[in-house]
Design an enzyme around this catalytic site. Structure first.
Site, PDB file in Angstrom:
ATOM      1  N   GLU A  83      -1.139  33.463 -10.197  1.00 20.11           N
ATOM      2  CA  GLU A  83       0.029  33.787 -10.562  1.00 20.11           C
ATOM      3  C   GLU A  83       1.117  33.017  -9.922  1.00 20.11           C
ATOM      4  O   GLU A  83       1.131  34.160  -9.347  1.00 20.11           O
ATOM      5  CB  GLU A  83      -0.007  34.957 -11.107  1.00 20.11           C
ATOM      6  N   TRP A 100       1.998  29.524 -13.764  1.00 20.48           N
ATOM      7  CA  TRP A 100       2.179  30.484 -15.093  1.00 20.48           C
ATOM      8  C   TRP A 100       3.102  29.280 -15.172  1.00 20.48           C
ATOM      9  O   TRP A 100       4.142  29.217 -14.757  1.00 20.48           O
ATOM     10  CB  TRP A 100       2.750  31.767 -14.487  1.00 20.48           C
ATOM     11  N   LYS A 112       6.519  28.588 -24.983  1.00 19.49           N
ATOM     12  CA  LYS A 112       7.641  29.420 -25.136  1.00 19.49           C
ATOM     13  C   LYS A 112       8.992  29.561 -24.407  1.00 19.49           C
ATOM     14  O   LYS A 112       8.905  28.321 -23.831  1.00 19.49           O
ATOM     15  CB  LYS A 112       7.790  30.804 -24.402  1.00 19.49           C
ATOM     16  N   ASP A 113      10.265  29.981 -24.572  1.00 17.58           N
ATOM     17  CA  ASP A 113      11.302  29.196 -24.265  1.00 17.58           C
ATOM     18  C   ASP A 113      11.880  30.128 -23.141  1.00 17.58           C
ATOM     19  O   ASP A 113      12.709  30.740 -23.583  1.00 17.58           O
ATOM     20  CB  ASP A 113      12.363  29.418 -25.984  1.00 17.58           C
ATOM     21  N   GLU A 114      11.127  29.753 -21.967  1.00 15.63           N
ATOM     22  CA  GLU A 114      11.601  29.933 -20.831  1.00 15.63           C
ATOM     23  C   GLU A 114      10.960  28.767 -19.822  1.00 15.63           C
ATOM     24  O   GLU A 114      10.489  28.789 -19.951  1.00 15.63           O
ATOM     25  CB  GLU A 114      10.696  31.570 -20.635  1.00 15.63           C
ATOM     26  N   GLU A 138      -1.703  43.124 -11.258  1.00 12.41           N
ATOM     27  CA  GLU A 138      -0.250  43.695 -10.950  1.00 12.41           C
ATOM     28  C   GLU A 138       0.123  44.719 -11.293  1.00 12.41           C
ATOM     29  O   GLU A 138       0.976  45.789 -11.729  1.00 12.41           O
ATOM     30  CB  GLU A 138       0.567  43.111 -11.697  1.00 12.41           C
TER      31      GLU A 138
END
Length: 182
Positions: free
Chosen positions: A113, A147, A152-154, A25
Site C-alpha cells: 500500500e 492506493w 472517493k473525494d480524496e 497495519e
C-alpha cells in the site's frame, strides 16, 4: 484468523497469483510478544495448503520492517509489507532507512500500500517524493501496489468523484494522482 486463513488457503492456495497478507497495519503491538508470534501461528496453517507468498505486517502501520529484519518470522517464502504515503515527512527518507535495514538483513519487502498523498489518504500530493520512492522500489526489486483506484473525494484516489465505473477513463476523470499513475 486460523479458521479464516485455513479456509482461504485451502480454497485459493493452488492459484499462483494469490498472496496472503496475514496482518494489515498493526499499530502499537509488540513485535516480539504479539505480532511475530501471531504470524508464526498462521504460517503453518497456510503452508498446510499452499506454498504461495505470505506477507507479514509490522508495527506502526507496517513501517517497522527494520525490526522484522533483525528478528524475522520463521518460515519459507515470506516477505514483510511496507506502507508509505509520499507527502508525509515520516514516510520519506526516515522510512527508506528502515527499509534499508530490513533489506540489509536479507528480508524481502513488498509495498502492499502506498500513495502520492499524506498518510490520511488525503492532503497534498507530492509527486517528487512519489518518484523518489518508485525509483527506490525499482532499484531494490520491491513489488508494490498503489492506493487507490477509487473515486472517493480524496487526493490519493486515482479517479475524480463520479468517474465512470466501466474503466477506460478519460484524463478529465483522473485526479492528479491518477494522471501520475497512468
Amino acid at each position: 484468523s486460523k479458521t479464516f486463513f485455513n479456509e482461504m488457503a485451502k480454497k485459493y492456495g493452488q492459484y499462483p497469483n494469490v498472496l496472503f497478507e496475514t496482518y494489515n497495519e498493526p499499530t502499537k503491538q509488540s513485535w516480539d510478544d504479539v505480532i511475530k508470534p501471531y504470524h508464526e501461528e498462521l504460517v503453518p496453517v497456510i503452508r498446510h495448503h499452499s506454498t504461495n507468498l505470505i506477507i507479514c505486517g509490522t508495527r506502526t502501520w507496517s513501517q517497522e520492517v527494520n525490526v522484522a529484519g533483525l528478528r524475522p518470522v520463521k518460515g519459507d517464502n515470506l516477505a514483510y509489507t511496507l506502507h508509505f504515503y509520499a507527502s508525509s515527512a515520516d514516510h520519506q527518507s526516515p522510512l527508506r532507512q528502515k527499509a534499508n535495514v530490513g533489506l540489509q538483513c536479507g528480508v524481502p519487502l513488498f509495498v502492499t500500500e502506498w500513495g502520492t498523498c499524506e498518510y490520511t489518504g488525503d492532503g497534498n500530493v507530492n509527486l517528487d517524493q512519489t518518484q523518489t520512492w518508485l525509483d527506490y522500489l525499482d532499484e531494490n526489486f520491491i513489488s508494490d501496489a498503489n492506493w487507490a483506484i477509487g473515486d472517493k473525494d480524496e487526493s490519493c484516489a486515482a479517479l475524480k468523484p463520479g468517474a465512470s465505473g466501466d474503466g477506460g477513463w478519460a484524463d478529465s476523470e483522473l485526479t492528479k494522482s491518477g494522471k501520475f499513475m497512468r
